[in-house]
Design an enzyme around this catalytic site. Structure first.
Site, PDB file in Angstrom:
ATOM      1  N   LYS A 235       0.817  -1.206   0.000  1.00 34.96           N
ATOM      2  CA  LYS A 235       0.000   0.000   0.000  1.00 34.96           C
ATOM      3  C   LYS A 235       0.858   1.267   0.000  1.00 34.96           C
ATOM      4  O   LYS A 235       0.341   2.359  -0.136  1.00 34.96           O
ATOM      5  CB  LYS A 235      -0.953  -0.009   1.199  1.00 34.96           C
TER       6      LYS A 235
ATOM      7  N   TYR B  62     -12.908 -14.352   2.360  1.00 39.15           N
ATOM      8  CA  TYR B  62     -11.921 -13.326   2.724  1.00 39.15           C
ATOM      9  C   TYR B  62     -11.524 -13.445   4.201  1.00 39.15           C
ATOM     10  O   TYR B  62     -12.374 -13.556   5.084  1.00 39.15           O
ATOM     11  CB  TYR B  62     -12.514 -11.929   2.483  1.00 39.15           C
TER      12      TYR B  62
ATOM     13  N   TYR C  26      -3.615 -12.382   2.881  1.00 36.30           N
ATOM     14  CA  TYR C  26      -3.264 -12.084   1.489  1.00 36.30           C
ATOM     15  C   TYR C  26      -2.076 -12.908   0.989  1.00 36.30           C
ATOM     16  O   TYR C  26      -2.240 -13.859   0.235  1.00 36.30           O
ATOM     17  CB  TYR C  26      -2.948 -10.584   1.329  1.00 36.30           C
TER      18      TYR C  26
HETATM   19  C1  LIG Z   1      -4.166  -5.039   0.001  1.00 42.40           C
HETATM   20  C2  LIG Z   1      -3.279  -6.211  -0.006  1.00 42.40           C
HETATM   21  C3  LIG Z   1      -3.222  -7.065  -1.114  1.00 42.40           C
HETATM   22  C4  LIG Z   1      -4.104  -6.897  -2.317  1.00 42.40           C
HETATM   23  O1  LIG Z   1      -3.630  -5.845  -3.113  1.00 42.40           O
HETATM   24  P1  LIG Z   1      -4.624  -5.033  -4.042  1.00 42.40           P
HETATM   25  O2  LIG Z   1      -3.789  -4.006  -4.676  1.00 42.40           O
HETATM   26  O3  LIG Z   1      -5.683  -4.468  -3.133  1.00 42.40           O
HETATM   27  O4  LIG Z   1      -5.231  -5.975  -4.994  1.00 42.40           O
HETATM   28  C5  LIG Z   1      -2.327  -8.104  -1.100  1.00 42.40           C
HETATM   29  N1  LIG Z   1      -1.531  -8.320  -0.029  1.00 42.40           N
HETATM   30  C6  LIG Z   1      -1.567  -7.532   1.056  1.00 42.40           C
HETATM   31  C7  LIG Z   1      -0.688  -7.860   2.202  1.00 42.40           C
HETATM   32  C8  LIG Z   1      -2.439  -6.452   1.104  1.00 42.40           C
HETATM   33  O5  LIG Z   1      -2.468  -5.678   2.194  1.00 42.40           O
END
Ligand SMILES: *Cc1c(COP(=O)(O)O)cnc(C)c1O
Length: 363
Positions: free
Chosen positions: A57, A276, A302
């Site tokens: 991010k 999720y 993620y």
């Molecule tokens: C937000 C996030 C993702 C997904 O990325 P996007 O750009 O929202 O598709 C993947 N891994 C982590 C650790 C995240 O925080």
């Protein structure tokens, strides 16, 4: 190491706030590669992007914060899951730039326990001085966005200058420009190191990372690079629809309309289930393999699922002909502590002194 990034000119029209440590490292994963049968396996350490434990991010926030500053904002608003990494990183960026930050916590993960609600990113948001708001549903992206927009309007009426970081697919994916830059960075970095690759494995949630990388490679003339995206937020059909819209808007942002088509979208949801933010056995195995073969920490929501998808595909022989595979580590590790009870149950059995620990704690 300074790199000449060939993607700089694609994003130059957009204001940017410097927040991260770039380029992020690119490292070999030889022990994991040997175990899963991939000869040239690499990891792009986006978890080392610098700000507030890093992650994927930081690059998008350089553009959102740049836009906020250009608009004269004094307040940032953002919505996400309770354990959102985006909110934590935005809260840190706002603190660094002297802005107020409002985070809206959506109830996306049912059955969440007290640790999930207090630890990990929630603790960090508190430390960054973020203002908390709650949103009762987790699967209504536009309603969540509307609630943030309404809060921004109230703040504006009270004399503040709010800027909303939008996540809905109907908004231009401004933050994806950060991953257009990452695509250029990877090409420069691999060229300098003499590394050949033709496959990138990445998570696809909001899609900023996926869209930016794919657009970046294509805009730089690399039609040969496969971007294999793993679902972390919704199933493959829903994600494919979302990404088709995202790619069209991404191409417009860099003024390259028609840059990609359906054939560029490789989307796999084999490790997404059950939903999720919920672990599954393949993700637990991936967390253990990365930790115990490479000393690398993934996160449960993620990167662990993306790694599980990659391992599944590798074992199915899908990368047998690949010149090189790069796993994009998107960060997220603070959430490990929000999942502590669950992860302790998963990993206690691997620890030789688990019995002694259990005895000492009276369990
Ligand atoms: C937000 C996030 C993702 C997904 O990325 P996007 O750009 O929202 O598709 C993947 N891994 C982590 C650790 C995240 O925080």
């Amino acid at each position: 190491m300074q790199l000449d990034n060939p993607a700089e000119n694609l994003v130059a029209a957009h204001p940017r706030a410097a927040l991260g440590h770039f380029p992020t490292p690119l490292e070999a994963m030889d022990r994991l590669g040997a175990e899963i049968g991939v000869d040239n396996l690499w990891i792009k350490r986006e978890d080392c992007s610098g700000l507030a434990f890093g992650g994927n991010k930081v690059r998008p926030l350089e553009f959102y914060m740049g836009a906020a500053q250009a608009a004269g904002a004094d307040t940032i608003l953002i919505t996400g899951a309770v354990q959102s990494n985006f909110m934590r990183t935005a809260a840190a960026a706002a603190a660094k730039l002297g802005l107020t930050c409002h985070v809206q916590l959506e109830e996306r993960v049912d059955g969440a326990d007290a640790t999930y609600r207090r630890s990990g990113n929630i603790l960090l948001n508190r430390m960054f001085g973020a203002h908390f708001h709650h949103f009762p549903v987790g699967e209504d992206e536009s309603a969540a966005d509307d609630a943030v927009v309404a809060r921004a309007a109230a703040l504006r009426a009270a004399g503040h200058r709010p800027y909303v970081i939008p996540l809905g697919a109907e908004h231009p994916p401004l933050g994806g420009l950060g991953y257009v830059l990452c695509a250029g960075e990877l090409l420069a970095q691999t060229a300098a190191a003499g590394i050949d690759f033709d496959t990138v494995v990445v998570g696809s949630g909001s899609g900023l990372t996926h869209a930016g990388l794919l657009a970046g490679f294509r805009a730089l003339g690399r039609d040969d690079i496969r971007v294999a995206a793993m679902c972390v937020r919704r199933d493959a059909d829903a994600q494919r629809q979302r990404m088709a819209r995202r790619m069209a808007m991404m191409a417009d942002l860099i003024q390259r309309p028609g840059l990609t088509g359906p054939a560029d979208l490789e989307i796999d949801d084999q490790a997404f289930f059950p939903s999720y933010g919920k672990l599954n056995a393949a993700t637990e195995e991936a967390l253990g393999l990365f930790a115990q073969r490479e000393g690398l920490l993934l996160d449960p929501v993620y990167s662990g699922k993306v790694a599980a998808g990659m391992i599944g595909r590798a074992r199915a022989g899908d990368f047998a002909a690949a010149k090189g595979v790069i796993f994009i580590h998107t960060g997220g590790q603070p959430a490990l502590f929000a999942y502590e009870p669950k992860l302790t149950a998963v990993f206690a059995g691997d620890s030789a002194d688990a019995a002694a620990e259990a005895a000492a704690s009276g369990a």
